[in-house]
Structures are given as structure tokens and as C-alpha cells.
Write an enzyme that holds these catalytic residues in place. Structure first.
Site, short mmCIF file in Angstrom:
data_model
loop_
_atom_site.label_atom_id
_atom_site.label_comp_id
_atom_site.label_asym_id
_atom_site.label_seq_id
_atom_site.Cartn_x
_atom_site.Cartn_y
_atom_site.Cartn_z
N LYS A 206 110.68 21.56 -7.70
CA LYS A 206 111.08 20.64 -7.01
C LYS A 206 112.20 19.84 -7.54
O LYS A 206 113.11 19.27 -6.95
CB LYS A 206 109.63 19.48 -7.00
CG LYS A 206 109.85 18.26 -6.36
CD LYS A 206 108.47 17.40 -6.29
CE LYS A 206 108.88 15.95 -5.94
NZ LYS A 206 107.59 15.16 -5.83
N GLU A 212 111.77 25.81 -18.28
CA GLU A 212 110.98 27.28 -18.34
C GLU A 212 111.62 27.82 -16.91
O GLU A 212 112.04 29.07 -16.98
CB GLU A 212 109.37 27.23 -17.84
CG GLU A 212 108.86 26.59 -19.18
CD GLU A 212 108.40 25.15 -19.07
OE1 GLU A 212 109.38 24.24 -18.39
OE2 GLU A 212 107.35 24.92 -19.58
N GLY A 267 104.26 18.17 -6.57
CA GLY A 267 104.47 19.56 -6.97
C GLY A 267 103.23 20.33 -6.62
O GLY A 267 103.13 21.24 -6.00
N ARG A 268 102.00 19.81 -6.96
CA ARG A 268 100.68 20.29 -6.79
C ARG A 268 100.26 20.38 -5.43
O ARG A 268 98.88 21.00 -4.62
CB ARG A 268 99.58 20.01 -7.78
CG ARG A 268 99.46 18.47 -7.79
CD ARG A 268 98.77 17.98 -9.11
NE ARG A 268 98.53 16.50 -9.16
CZ ARG A 268 99.46 15.79 -9.54
NH1 ARG A 268 100.59 16.03 -10.01
NH2 ARG A 268 99.43 14.28 -9.56
N GLU A 353 95.63 17.46 -13.26
CA GLU A 353 96.88 16.75 -13.09
C GLU A 353 96.74 15.60 -12.25
O GLU A 353 97.62 14.71 -12.56
CB GLU A 353 98.10 17.66 -12.74
CG GLU A 353 99.35 17.06 -13.13
CD GLU A 353 100.62 18.24 -12.84
OE1 GLU A 353 100.74 18.82 -13.92
OE2 GLU A 353 101.06 18.50 -11.87
N HIS A 384 79.36 38.39 -15.72
CA HIS A 384 79.11 39.42 -16.96
C HIS A 384 80.09 39.02 -18.06
O HIS A 384 80.37 39.74 -19.05
CB HIS A 384 79.78 40.87 -16.58
CG HIS A 384 78.92 41.55 -15.37
ND1 HIS A 384 77.74 42.29 -15.77
CD2 HIS A 384 79.05 41.38 -13.99
CE1 HIS A 384 77.20 42.48 -14.39
NE2 HIS A 384 77.94 42.05 -13.52
N LYS A 512 107.02 17.51 -23.18
CA LYS A 512 108.44 18.14 -22.78
C LYS A 512 109.62 17.37 -23.67
O LYS A 512 110.48 18.26 -24.32
CB LYS A 512 108.91 17.87 -21.43
CG LYS A 512 107.81 18.55 -20.61
CD LYS A 512 108.13 18.18 -18.96
CE LYS A 512 107.44 18.78 -18.11
NZ LYS A 512 107.72 18.45 -16.41
O1 F6P Z 1 105.14 19.47 -16.00
C1 F6P Z 1 104.28 19.37 -14.73
C2 F6P Z 1 105.03 19.45 -13.39
O2 F6P Z 1 105.94 18.52 -13.20
C3 F6P Z 1 104.26 19.84 -12.27
O3 F6P Z 1 103.73 18.53 -11.88
C4 F6P Z 1 104.95 20.49 -11.45
O4 F6P Z 1 104.12 21.18 -10.28
C5 F6P Z 1 105.63 21.46 -12.45
O5 F6P Z 1 105.80 20.83 -13.49
C6 F6P Z 1 106.93 22.07 -11.92
O6 F6P Z 1 107.78 21.28 -11.41
P1 F6P Z 1 109.03 21.73 -10.78
O7 F6P Z 1 108.59 21.83 -9.44
O8 F6P Z 1 109.74 20.36 -10.81
O9 F6P Z 1 110.08 22.61 -11.38
#
Ligand code: F6P
Length: 549
Positions: A206, A212, A267-268, A353, A384, A512
Site C-alpha cells: 500500500k 521488508e 492494509g488488513r 492490529e 493433537h 520500525k
Molecule cells: O507494519 C504494519 C503494516 O503497516 C500493516 O498495517 C500493513 O498491512 C503492512 O504493514 C504492509 O504495509 P504495506 O502494504 O504498505 O507494505
């Protein structure tokens, strides 16, 4: 509603819950032969049986009054009307608009956002069709065989879970891979098995600023170029899904190959947007439409059904009953369906979140516990592994069991085992086994009296452990859409009751920021200014590992 009314409503719930702590669910069944039937509600392909809960009619009424007192109706209307309910980020939370039919109208700031949604959906659909039909060709003129989604959090969990759940619909030529973790063993291990000429990378973020994702995306791009591809070839093998065109362009992806969405999609909550591209590539636009239709049907149900018949509201209220009324700290989700094995991970982000907050919307400390720790795993495997604690541990753990009535992909001999275990576990958790029963069973089996005395306490189950049973007619795109939307609205409802903003996530920031400073310390030597003694020591202990590699 005034503060006094709200306090009064919470007080009433607490008083009922206190009075109910020692009640036995099985006694409630004994006292009311219509309990099972009265505590089943359906919305389309989803049926909720909430009868195996430590709650009665009066408790439910107290919860419904709480929903009224906390302004749930107004809050629902505000969300669907596109009001700026995400107050700290000053934007609406309009994931429901992503699944509205083409002819719907939802004006926000003078724009019909449904038009925007369908314009992007059409582009995504066209692109997915081209890739699926073999018209979208890679640099050597071959069709795409592998799609790699690079994204994390909401840009990973939703599409990953849906692709798994709907794998029966997957295109036979296309393999879909998900890379979220920045641990390089994941992407380098995957790349070894891929052909650069037939691989399509979807960089999903987003913000397009998530470290990452960008590190993984850079590794993928470098690998692609190292295999003899040129910069010009990138356009055929890399597409982006983002709200940030500038950063997409800066990364080197042509914005013609970018599918956008909007800041009003959290995002979620984004799997319904272009973030669902890997789903559409895998299962096709028509199946994706069904997913959207299932969610839309649940949106309608949530907006219109009275609390007594409203699945998300009932789940939310029952959750609050245990968390706030009876001190439960966690919520288990146990899908008895291999296709839904990723659902608990998805729900963890969705719930934790959204409602893992300790201040209210107006910045005051919350007055009661908010979001629970959500956890879970495929139910039959869990039996199990961790179910021992559910049955005989000391924690109260409310559980949602999810199972499909029909599973055409699984032979009857298998599905019968799934169904009978799922139902039996809920029964066992509720009924338990008294010491007298345990003793009688052992006597019948001819166990000696001395051994019976020794084993009886261990073979006694207290029972009275609550479960919700969520029955899907069948795991289909439509029922999956409805199921996910049901949980989205459950989480929203709980956020309203706790007065938190379920749509921001400030809590992810600090770590972060500090990680960036530690990374700089690895590069430049020394320590971040604010590092404590333990952090400094850990940096020293780990520097060695980076030098060695
Ligand atoms: O660090 C959490 C977050 O901001 C989430 O809310 C989001 O889904 C995820 O990182 C990934 O964010 P992006 O889609 O901006 O890479």
C-alpha cells in the site's frame, strides 16, 4: 448516549456475566429444549450456532442494550456512508465499497468511489485474463507459469489465505508463491526453482515504503537482471499494487503496470482491492467476483439485520462477554478445513492490529480490556497439539470452530472424520466428564479400584468451555467472502464497543524506527544514541554474524 447510560449498560453486562460465571451450559440446554434451535442464525451460506456459550436470554439482552448504548447503529451507518471514521488518519474505512456492485453509488468528497473501484477492477481483470489466457508474454515470448507476490501484512495474508482456500479453482498453468518474510533464505530458495522468462512478480505494498517488501523486491529484480534480462524487460515481469505511484516509479516499475487503490482501504482490509491480484490471477476474475459478492451479501446483512440475528454483532458481543465479563484473554479460531489453515494468521492481523489499542478514539485511556490475543490453527491438527489445554487447562478460552457441511474435494471417508471430530470437540468442551462418569467408565473397563482412585482426577473434564460453531454450506468463493466479511465486521463492532479506532495502527511504528537506527549502527559502527545496555550488548553480539556472511 450519555456517559452515564454507557456506564450503566456496561455495568449491566458485568453484573449478568458475574452472576453467570458458575452457570453450566449443559444446564441451560436442560432448562430449555429449544435452546439449540433458538441460538442458530443464518446469513446466506453461513450459519452460526452460538448455543454452546455460557449465556442466556438476559445476558444477550444486556449485550444488545450495550450495543445500543455504545452507538453501534450510528457507527455502522457512518462507516457505510464513508464518514471519516478513521479519525487519527482522517479518512473513511471503506472496504465495503470494494465489493459494491457496479451500479451502486457511494459518494465521498463528491466522487462516486464505486466508479473508481470498478475502473480498477476492470483493469485488474483485463490483466489477469491476459496472463491466464497466455496472451501476456514474458521477455522470450513465453506465457507466464509462476506468479510471485512480494508483500507483507495485509499485502500478503489476505491474498495468501484466499489463494489457499480456493486452490481448487487455480489455473492449471499458474503456480502462485508468496514472499513476505525478509529472511533471504525464503526468496533465494524460491528463485532457484523459477524461470525468469516465465515468472511474473507482483510487488504489493500500500505504502510502497515497507522495508521488508522493498528488500525482497530488489533481490527479485537483481536476480532477474542477473539472468540476462534487460531493464526494458522489467515491464513484462514486474507489476505493482500500491497507492503510491511516485514510489512505484522510483523503484523502476512503469506506472502503466501499476494497479492502484486508495488510502481509505486499510492494509488488513485490502484483499478485495487490487491487492487481490494474485487471487484473480490464480482463480480468475469470475471466481473473484463471487468472493466479492459473498462479502457484499454479508455487508448487507450486517447493516440491516437486527442484533438478535446479526452474525458479526453476535460474535462480537459474545466475545466481549468473555473478554470483559469473564476475564478471557484469548480467542481461538479453529478451522476444520485444510483450505482455511491460513485463516487464523489472517484473523490475527485483522483483529489484533485493529483492536490492540489502549486509548479511545479521543485519546483517553480505555476503561476495559480491548482486543484479545487471537490464535489458532487447523482444528484437526490442533486436537493433537494444543487441545489438551482447552479441555483441562486453567484458562477460559472461547473458541470459534469453522467447518463446511459439504466438501466435494474430500472423500466422505475423510470428511466424516472432520465433521464428527469438530462436532465432538464442541460437545466435549461443553459437557465435560464428571469424576463419577470417569470412575464408572473405568469400572466397566475392569480397572482396579486403586488405579481408579489414582486416575479419576486426571480423567475428569470440567467442561463448560464455550464454542461458537460456524457452519459453511460448502467452502466456495461466495461463502469465503461472507466468512471474511463477517469477521471484519465483528472486529469493527468490538472496536465500537471499546471506543477504539479499529483502522489505525500506530503501534507498528516505533519498532520500525528503532530498527532503522540499529541497521545504521551495523553499517557505521557504534550504537543508536538511545540504545540501552541490553540493546548495545545485542548489537555487539550480532555484528559478528553480519561480518562473517
Ligand atoms: O507494519 C504494519 C503494516 O503497516 C500493516 O498495517 C500493513 O498491512 C503492512 O504493514 C504492509 O504495509 P504495506 O502494504 O504498505 O507494505
Amino acid at each position: 448516549m450519555t456517559q452515564t447510560t454507557r456506564h450503566g449498560a456496561w455495568h449491566r453486562v458485568q453484573a449478568h456475566a458475574d452472576a453467570f460465571k458458575s452457570h453450566r451450559i449443559r444446564d441451560l440446554f436442560a432448562a430449555d429444549e429449544r435452546r439449540a434451535e433458538r441460538m442458530q442464525v443464518r446469513s446466506g451460506p453461513v450459519l452460526l450456532d452460538y448455543s454452546k456459550n455460557r449465556i442466556d436470554h438476559d445476558g444477550l439482552e444486556a449485550l444488545f442494550s450495550l450495543a445500543d448504548a455504545m452507538g453501534l447503529r450510528t457507527a455502522i451507518d457512518a462507516m457505510f456512508a464513508g464518514e471519516s471514521i478513521n479519525s487519527t488518519e482522517q479518512r473513511p474505512a471503506l472496504h465495503a465499497a470494494l465489493r459494491m456492485p457496479r451500479d451502486a453509488v457511494l459518494e465521498v468528497g463528491g466522487r462516486n468511489v464505486v466508479d473508481d473501484v470498478h475502473a480498477v477492477l476492470s483493469r485488474v481483470r483485463r490483466f489477469a485474463d491476459q496472463v491466464r489466457d497466455g496472451q501476456w508474454l514474458g521477455r522470450t515470448g513465453e506465457a507466464i507459469t509462476d506468479v510471485v507476490n512480494i508483500g507483507i501484512g495485509g499485502s500478503d495474508l489476505g491474498p495468501r489465505m484466499v489463494c489457499d482456500a480456493l486452490s481448487a479453482h487455480a489455473h492449471p498453468r499458474l503456480r502462485t508463491h508468496f514472499v513476505a518474510n525478509v529472511d533471504g533464505t525464503l526468496i533465494t530458495g524460491l528463485l532457484r526453482h523459477l524461470d525468469p522468462n516465465t515468472t511474473l512478480f507482483v510487488i504489493a505494498s500500500k505504502s510502497f515504503g515497507t522495508q521488508e517488501t522493498l528488500v525482497n523486491a530488489n533481490t527479485a529484480r537483481q536476480w532477474f537482471l542477473d539472468q540476462g534480462a534487460s531493464e526494458a524487460d522489467i515491464a513484462k515481469h514486474f507489476v505493482a499494487v500500491s497507492t503510491n505511484a511516485e514510489k512505484v516509479a522510483a523503484f523502476g516499475i512503469d506506472t502503466d503496470n501499476m494497479f492502484g487503490f486508495w488510502d481509505w482501504v486499510g492494509g488488513r482490509y485490502s484483499l478485495w482491492s487490487a491487492i487481490g491480484l494474485p487471487v484473480m490471477l490464480s482463480v480468475g476474475p469470475d471466481v473473484f467476483d463471487e468472493l466479492l459478492a459473498g462479502a457484499h451479501q454479508m455487508d448487507h446483512h450486517f447493516r440491516t439485520a437486527p442484533w438478535q440475528e446479526n452474525l458479526p454483532v453476535l460474535l462480537a458481543l459474545i466475545g466481549v462477554w468473555y473478554i470483559n465479563g469473564m476475564g478471557a484473554n484469548t480467542q481461538l479460531v479453529s478451522p476444520y478445513d485444510h483450505g482455511l489453515r491460513q485463516l487464523p494468521a489472517f484473523l490475527q492481523q485483522l483483529d489484533m492490529e485493529s483492536n490492540g489499542k489502549s486509548v479511545t478514539r479521543d485519546g483517553k485511556p480505555v476503561e476495559r480490556h480491548t482486543g484479545p490475543v487471537v490464535w489458532g490453527y487447523s482444528g484437526i491438527n490442533g486436537q493433537h497439539a494444543f487441545y489438551q489445554l482447552l479441555h483441562q487447562g486453567t484458562e477460559l478460552i472461547p473458541a470459534d470452530f469453522i467447518v463446511s457441511v459439504r466438501n466435494r474435494l474430500s472423500p466422505d471417508a475423510h470428511h466424516k472424520v472432520i465433521l464428527s471430530n469438530c462436532i465432538a470437540q464442541a460437545q466435549a468442551l461443553m459437557q465435560g466428564r464428571s469424576t463419577e462418569q470417569a470412575v464408572a467408565e473405568m469400572r466397566e473397563a475392569g480397572v482396579s479400584e486403586a488405579r481408579i482412585r489414582e486416575l479419576a482426577p486426571h480423567r475428569t473434564f470440567a467442561g463448560n468451555r464455550p464454542t461458537n460453531m460456524v457452519l459453511l454450506d460448502e467452502l466456495t468463493p461466495r461463502s469465503l467472502g461472507a466468512l471474511i466479511a463477517m469477521y471484519e465486521h465483528k472486529v469493527f463492532t468490538q472496536g465500537v464497543l471499546w471506543q477504539v479506532n479499529s483502522f489505525d495502527q500506530w503501534g507498528v511504528e516505533l519498532g520500525k524506527q528503532l530498527a532503522k537506527r540499529i541497521e545504521a549502527a551495523y553499517d557505521e559502527g557504534g550504537y543508536p544514541d538511545d540504545a540501552d545496555a541490553s540493546t548495545r550488548a545485542l548489537i555487539d553480539l550480532t555484528r559478528e554474524g553480519l561480518r562473517a556472511s
